[in-house]
Design a protein around this motif. Structure first.
Motif, mmCIF file in Angstrom:
data_model
loop_
_atom_site.group_PDB
_atom_site.id
_atom_site.type_symbol
_atom_site.label_atom_id
_atom_site.label_comp_id
_atom_site.label_asym_id
_atom_site.label_seq_id
_atom_site.Cartn_x
_atom_site.Cartn_y
_atom_site.Cartn_z
ATOM 1 N N ALA A 72 0.828 -1.209 0.000
ATOM 2 C CA ALA A 72 0.000 0.000 0.000
ATOM 3 C C ALA A 72 0.862 1.259 0.000
ATOM 4 C CB ALA A 72 -0.929 0.000 1.210
ATOM 5 N N GLY A 73 1.979 1.235 0.737
ATOM 6 C CA GLY A 73 2.885 2.374 0.757
ATOM 7 C C GLY A 73 3.507 2.631 -0.603
ATOM 8 N N ARG A 74 3.811 1.562 -1.317
ATOM 9 C CA ARG A 74 4.365 1.725 -2.677
ATOM 10 C C ARG A 74 3.340 2.356 -3.611
ATOM 11 N NH1 ARG A 74 5.426 2.894 -6.913
ATOM 12 N NH2 ARG A 74 6.957 2.046 -8.389
ATOM 13 N N ILE A 75 2.070 1.975 -3.469
ATOM 14 C CA ILE A 75 1.011 2.551 -4.306
ATOM 15 C C ILE A 75 0.857 4.045 -4.015
ATOM 16 C CG2 ILE A 75 -1.469 2.513 -4.761
ATOM 17 C CD1 ILE A 75 -1.362 -0.532 -4.196
ATOM 18 N N ALA A 76 0.872 4.415 -2.709
ATOM 19 C CA ALA A 76 0.759 5.835 -2.347
ATOM 20 C C ALA A 76 1.953 6.629 -2.856
ATOM 21 C CB ALA A 76 0.631 5.973 -0.828
ATOM 22 N N GLY A 77 3.155 6.052 -2.772
ATOM 23 C CA GLY A 77 4.350 6.740 -3.232
ATOM 24 C C GLY A 77 4.328 7.051 -4.707
ATOM 25 N N GLN A 78 3.578 6.274 -5.488
ATOM 26 C CA GLN A 78 3.474 6.500 -6.929
ATOM 27 C C GLN A 78 2.819 7.839 -7.239
ATOM 28 O OE1 GLN A 78 4.783 4.357 -9.149
ATOM 29 N NE2 GLN A 78 4.240 5.707 -10.871
ATOM 30 N N LYS A 79 2.002 8.363 -6.300
ATOM 31 C CA LYS A 79 1.237 9.590 -6.536
ATOM 32 C C LYS A 79 1.967 10.863 -6.102
ATOM 33 C CE LYS A 79 -2.302 7.148 -7.920
ATOM 34 N NZ LYS A 79 -2.715 7.153 -9.334
ATOM 35 N N VAL A 80 3.154 10.741 -5.495
ATOM 36 C CA VAL A 80 3.875 11.937 -5.048
ATOM 37 C C VAL A 80 4.309 12.751 -6.263
ATOM 38 C CG1 VAL A 80 5.927 12.791 -3.845
ATOM 39 C CG2 VAL A 80 4.667 10.830 -2.931
ATOM 40 N N PRO A 81 4.005 14.071 -6.306
ATOM 41 C CA PRO A 81 4.376 14.888 -7.471
ATOM 42 C C PRO A 81 5.892 14.997 -7.623
ATOM 43 C CG PRO A 81 2.751 16.015 -6.084
ATOM 44 C CD PRO A 81 3.250 14.835 -5.302
ATOM 45 N N PRO A 82 6.364 15.338 -8.814
ATOM 46 C CA PRO A 82 7.805 15.494 -9.037
ATOM 47 C C PRO A 82 8.406 16.548 -8.103
ATOM 48 C CG PRO A 82 6.634 15.441 -11.123
ATOM 49 C CD PRO A 82 5.581 15.531 -10.056
ATOM 50 N N ALA A 83 9.638 16.311 -7.692
ATOM 51 C CA ALA A 83 10.365 17.266 -6.846
ATOM 52 C C ALA A 83 11.817 17.278 -7.303
ATOM 53 C CB ALA A 83 10.251 16.877 -5.371
ATOM 54 N N PRO A 84 12.090 17.897 -8.481
ATOM 55 C CA PRO A 84 13.442 17.859 -9.045
ATOM 56 C C PRO A 84 14.419 18.682 -8.214
ATOM 57 C CG PRO A 84 12.033 19.350 -10.296
ATOM 58 C CD PRO A 84 11.145 18.657 -9.308
ATOM 59 N N PRO A 85 15.719 18.487 -8.421
ATOM 60 C CA PRO A 85 16.716 19.285 -7.700
ATOM 61 C C PRO A 85 16.525 20.776 -7.982
ATOM 62 C CG PRO A 85 17.756 17.461 -8.866
ATOM 63 C CD PRO A 85 16.337 17.516 -9.333
#
Length: 429
Positions: free
Chosen positions: A187-200
């Motif tokens: 379930a944590g892996r599924i939620a992590g898929q939705k995190v928006p991009p955060a480039p350097p």
């Protein structure tokens, strides 16, 4: 001050919040199930039980000391969202070993303990790489007005997750716990898929990866700790986590051997502690009205030490217990039980009020391009302090110091934390 709860409806915050929530839940579901299994079903010796609790605490913390420098370099130099997905995928593999350890204890206790401790160490590695990303993403995705509120929500959610993981891990059969840690990792892996991009960030230094752990850690800490305000914030946070590590390690043997209660009471202790931290995390944001400040941290640390002293006195003067281990209902009716529970809640609320502004301070007083490295440096110092506190517990146990007197050392640490927090407040506020 804007209501931070609105962040829970926004994609810039919610997927990260859920991912962190599930990770903290899984850590504590596994750790609690493991500790309860070992202390209440495998071992029957107070010294071995106390040593195992301290060893487990130290093993989970050790990766923060060893690998935080690598995690900080990685998080500042790469897009953080794909890193989250890689880390959460690794959690699934780790929990295969953890679940196997829980299931094998009836067949081979030695192998079971080894597998569980290996999984615990690997979960520490997982958290080491996720932690700097989590705190570095907050100021990147949130505006300055939302960082304190977002940090408070993450801390409150984390301790609610700890509460749920602790309760469930302490009461369900080990077979269910084994299935639960695997399902939660997925379930944590599924939620992590939705995190928006955060480039350097554009001003991030060129990405370099120094695999020399000791050299990289020394460089990172030296580059951070020479700045007075960061030095004070990191040392104050380190005292908080040392106190938390000592209390977490002491709870199971304290409940069983000093208070004469069973694992349900140990679970209740962790639940009360988690609720209190969540209350303090939200309350301090209200008091500060969204402003990042260490104003209330010194008083909070003093209050924390005072409640620890009350807990020490209550345990020290605890009346003689019955021949059997007490359940929750019998424990609550026991003389001085109410004092113990109030002290626990007070420690936790004061602890939440103490540490949340310090984390927000840490992530908002450095350039965003250096946030992950700053958090990683903080984790190195924090973990070193927690490993030392775990070793200290083992030494005190070998010297036959009572659990009640071990609790008293926490009160002393709280006073030192208050003094450091006051210096930070005067220097920066």
């Amino acid at each position: 001050m804007r209501n931070p709860m609105r962040l829970l409806g926004q994609r810039r915050f919610l997927p990260l919040f859920v991912t962190q929530f599930l990770g903290a839940f899984n850590d504590n579901l596994f750790k609690t199930a493991m500790v309860v299994l070992v202390i209440y079903q495998i071992y029957s010796d107070p010294t071995k039980e106390a040593d195992f609790a301290a060893l487990a605490s130290g093993l989970f913390i050790l990766p923060f000391f060893l690998f935080s420098a690598l995690s900080g370099q990685l998080a500042d130099g790469r897009d953080k969202a794909p890193l989250i997905r890689i880390i959460k995928s690794a959690e699934i593999g780790i929990m295969v070993f953890g679940a196997a350890g829980l299931m094998l204890h009836t067949l081979h206790q030695g192998l079971s303990i080894v597998l569980m401790l290996m999984a615990l160490f690997a979960m520490g590695v997982h958290s080491t790489f996720f932690g700097p990303i989590k705190y570095a993403i907050l100021p990147q995705h949130l505006g300055d007005d939302d960082v304190l509120g977002g940090t408070g929500l993450v801390e409150a959610g984390t301790y609610i997750a700890i509460l749920l993981g602790t309760i469930i891990g302490g009461i369900i059969p080990y077979q269910w716990a084994a299935a639960g840690v695997l399902l939660t990792a997925i379930a944590g892996r599924i939620a992590g898929q939705k995190v928006p991009p955060a480039p350097p960030q554009d001003d991030a230094p060129p990405f370099t990866f120094d695999w020399h752990i000791i050299r990289a850690s020394h460089r990172l800490v030296s580059a951070t700790m020479h700045i007075p305000r960061l030095y004070l914030a990191i040392v104050a946070i380190s005292f908080f986590w040392s106190i938390g590590a000592v209390l977490a390690a002491l709870f199971p043997p304290l409940v069983k051997n000093a208070l004469g209660a069973d694992q349900t009471v140990a679970t209740m202790f962790m639940a009360i502690f988690s609720i209190g931290i969540a209350i303090g995390s939200v309350a301090v944001n209200r008091l500060l009205k969204g402003r990042v400040s260490a104003r209330y941290s010194p008083a909070s640390a003093i209050a924390m030490g005072g409640f620890v002293a009350i807990l020490w006195w209550a345990v020290r003067t605890w009346p003689e217990t019955p021949d059997h281990l007490m359940g929750i209902a019998e424990f609550i009716s026991w003389k001085q039980a109410d004092l113990v529970l109030v002290a626990l809640l007070g420690i936790a609320i004061a602890g939440g009020m103490f540490v949340v502004p310090l984390y927000a301070f840490l992530t908002t007083t450095v350039p965003q391009a250096e946030t992950a490295r700053t958090v990683a440096a903080n984790n190195i110092v924090n973990s070193g302090a927690m490993v030392i506190s775990s070793l200290l517990l083992m030494v005190l146990n070998a010297m036959h110091v009572t659990i009640a007197d071990m609790v008293l050392t926490v009160a002393i640490g709280s006073l030192i934390a208050a003094w450091i927090a006051q210096k930070l407040h005067l220097a920066c506020d």
